[in-house]
Design an enzyme around this catalytic site. Structure first.
Site, PDB file in Angstrom:
ATOM      1  N   ASP A  67     -37.136 -27.821  44.636  1.00 45.13           N
ATOM      2  CA  ASP A  67     -38.541 -27.520  44.887  1.00 45.13           C
ATOM      3  C   ASP A  67     -39.156 -26.614  43.829  1.00 45.13           C
ATOM      4  O   ASP A  67     -38.454 -26.020  43.005  1.00 45.13           O
ATOM      5  CB  ASP A  67     -38.713 -26.885  46.288  1.00 45.13           C
ATOM      6  CG  ASP A  67     -37.565 -25.933  46.646  1.00 45.13           C
ATOM      7  OD1 ASP A  67     -36.948 -25.366  45.725  1.00 45.13           O
ATOM      8  OD2 ASP A  67     -37.281 -25.771  47.848  1.00 45.13           O
ATOM      9  N   ASN A 136     -35.969 -20.562  59.488  1.00 41.90           N
ATOM     10  CA  ASN A 136     -36.496 -21.534  60.461  1.00 41.90           C
ATOM     11  C   ASN A 136     -35.796 -22.887  60.346  1.00 41.90           C
ATOM     12  O   ASN A 136     -36.247 -23.871  60.907  1.00 41.90           O
ATOM     13  CB  ASN A 136     -38.007 -21.709  60.275  1.00 41.90           C
ATOM     14  CG  ASN A 136     -38.361 -22.257  58.887  1.00 41.90           C
ATOM     15  OD1 ASN A 136     -37.483 -22.499  58.075  1.00 41.90           O
ATOM     16  ND2 ASN A 136     -39.641 -22.452  58.636  1.00 41.90           N
ATOM     17  N   HIS A 138     -35.339 -24.617  57.497  1.00 43.38           N
ATOM     18  CA  HIS A 138     -35.791 -25.524  56.435  1.00 43.38           C
ATOM     19  C   HIS A 138     -34.701 -25.720  55.392  1.00 43.38           C
ATOM     20  O   HIS A 138     -33.862 -24.854  55.174  1.00 43.38           O
ATOM     21  CB  HIS A 138     -37.121 -25.068  55.808  1.00 43.38           C
ATOM     22  CG  HIS A 138     -37.055 -23.860  54.932  1.00 43.38           C
ATOM     23  ND1 HIS A 138     -38.061 -22.918  54.897  1.00 43.38           N
ATOM     24  CD2 HIS A 138     -36.132 -23.436  54.040  1.00 43.38           C
ATOM     25  CE1 HIS A 138     -37.744 -21.987  54.017  1.00 43.38           C
ATOM     26  NE2 HIS A 138     -36.587 -22.267  53.488  1.00 43.38           N
ATOM     27  N   GLU A 143     -40.129 -28.209  55.990  1.00 44.04           N
ATOM     28  CA  GLU A 143     -40.380 -27.255  57.060  1.00 44.04           C
ATOM     29  C   GLU A 143     -40.310 -27.943  58.429  1.00 44.04           C
ATOM     30  O   GLU A 143     -40.442 -29.170  58.521  1.00 44.04           O
ATOM     31  CB  GLU A 143     -41.780 -26.652  56.869  1.00 44.04           C
ATOM     32  CG  GLU A 143     -41.928 -25.806  55.601  1.00 44.04           C
ATOM     33  CD  GLU A 143     -41.377 -24.388  55.757  1.00 44.04           C
ATOM     34  OE1 GLU A 143     -40.322 -24.198  56.388  1.00 44.04           O
ATOM     35  OE2 GLU A 143     -42.002 -23.460  55.222  1.00 44.04           O
TER      36      GLU A 143
END
Ligand code: F6R
Length: 236
Positions: A67, A136, A138, A143
């Site tokens: 990313d 979380n 990811h 996400e």
């Protein structure tokens, strides 16, 4: 799945570096999927050390990063290109033209995402994908969502992610870019091998839910349960 408990961060990094170096030693032209964030820094340091000793070379390897932030110039010290240069690429013999990250400054994000997917496909896919995991769940910047997003895409970073990454942006979540381009679930899951690393007690709960809970896009890392060659190294 192989789950390995490391003694501490150093041990986790050494074990992870062993997996990466074995991959490159056995197949010099490996396509390595790479991650940024705080977790893999020790892995890169260990690989650099072994490279300097002459034990591992990346001269024929190709890398594709997961990313890159959008609208952050590549020259910004927190861009993932800067991160990779400082923490890895500047210290090894990887040819620069073989190091790939999405372009977060692209005029057309759609075209950039299509081009990144086409590039990975043209390389024949990823041999070994290194992953960290967000608080979380990811992976990359995939996400929590209603569905898994298969292709490379522009993702809106969740509040939790921007908060978690505030430490790199002067402590303020507001300074963390709102969007990033991330590899999607397809190329991550199509990698021949996946190595997931997680450091610290604060990651244990999310690792446990990802590996033992239901497979759901609400916790993107949970899809890794379906991968045939997953190694997870945790230190806590
Ligand atoms: C980084 C990435 C992220 C991180 C994750 C964990 O390229 O894709 O998924 O792996 O946010 O970050 P750290 O290691 O800083 O806890």
């Amino acid at each position: 799945m192989k789950l390995i408990h490391a003694k501490d961060y150093r041990d986790m990094s050494r074990k992870a570096a062993n997996v990466v170096s074995a991959q490159v030693i056995l197949k010099e032209s490996s396509v390595l999927g790479l991650a940024t964030g705080s977790t893999p820094i020790g892995t890169y340091q260990q690989l650099i050390e072994w490279h300097k000793k002459g034990d591992v070379s990346f001269a024929n390897a190709v890398t594709v990063n997961l990313d890159e932030y959008c609208a952050l110039p590549a020259s910004h010290e927190q861009s993932y290109l800067s991160f990779m240069n400082a923490n890895f690429f500047d210290h090894i013999d990887l040819r620069r033209e073989n190091a790939h990250l999405p372009n977060g400054m692209a005029k057309s994000y759609e075209a950039e995402c299509e081009a990144y997917d086409a590039l990975i496909a043209a390389l024949g896919g990823i041999d070994l994908q290194l992953l960290g995991i967000g608080p979380n769940g990811h992976i990359g910047f995939n996400e929590p969502d209603e569905q898994f997003v298969m292709g490379t895409h522009r993702a809106r970073l969740s509040d939790a992610t921007r908060l978690a990454n505030a430490r790199f942006f002067g402590g303020s979540a507001e300074n963390v870019p709102e969007f990033a381009i991330t590899m999607g679930i397809r190329h991550i899951m199509q990698a021949k091998r996946i190595l997931l690393i997680a450091n610290g007690a604060q990651k244990l709960d999310v690792i446990n839910r990802a590996l033992n809970g239901p497979v759901t896009p609400r916790l993107p890392a949970s899809i890794l349960q379906l991968h045939p060659d997953l190694t997870v190294i945790v230190s806590a």
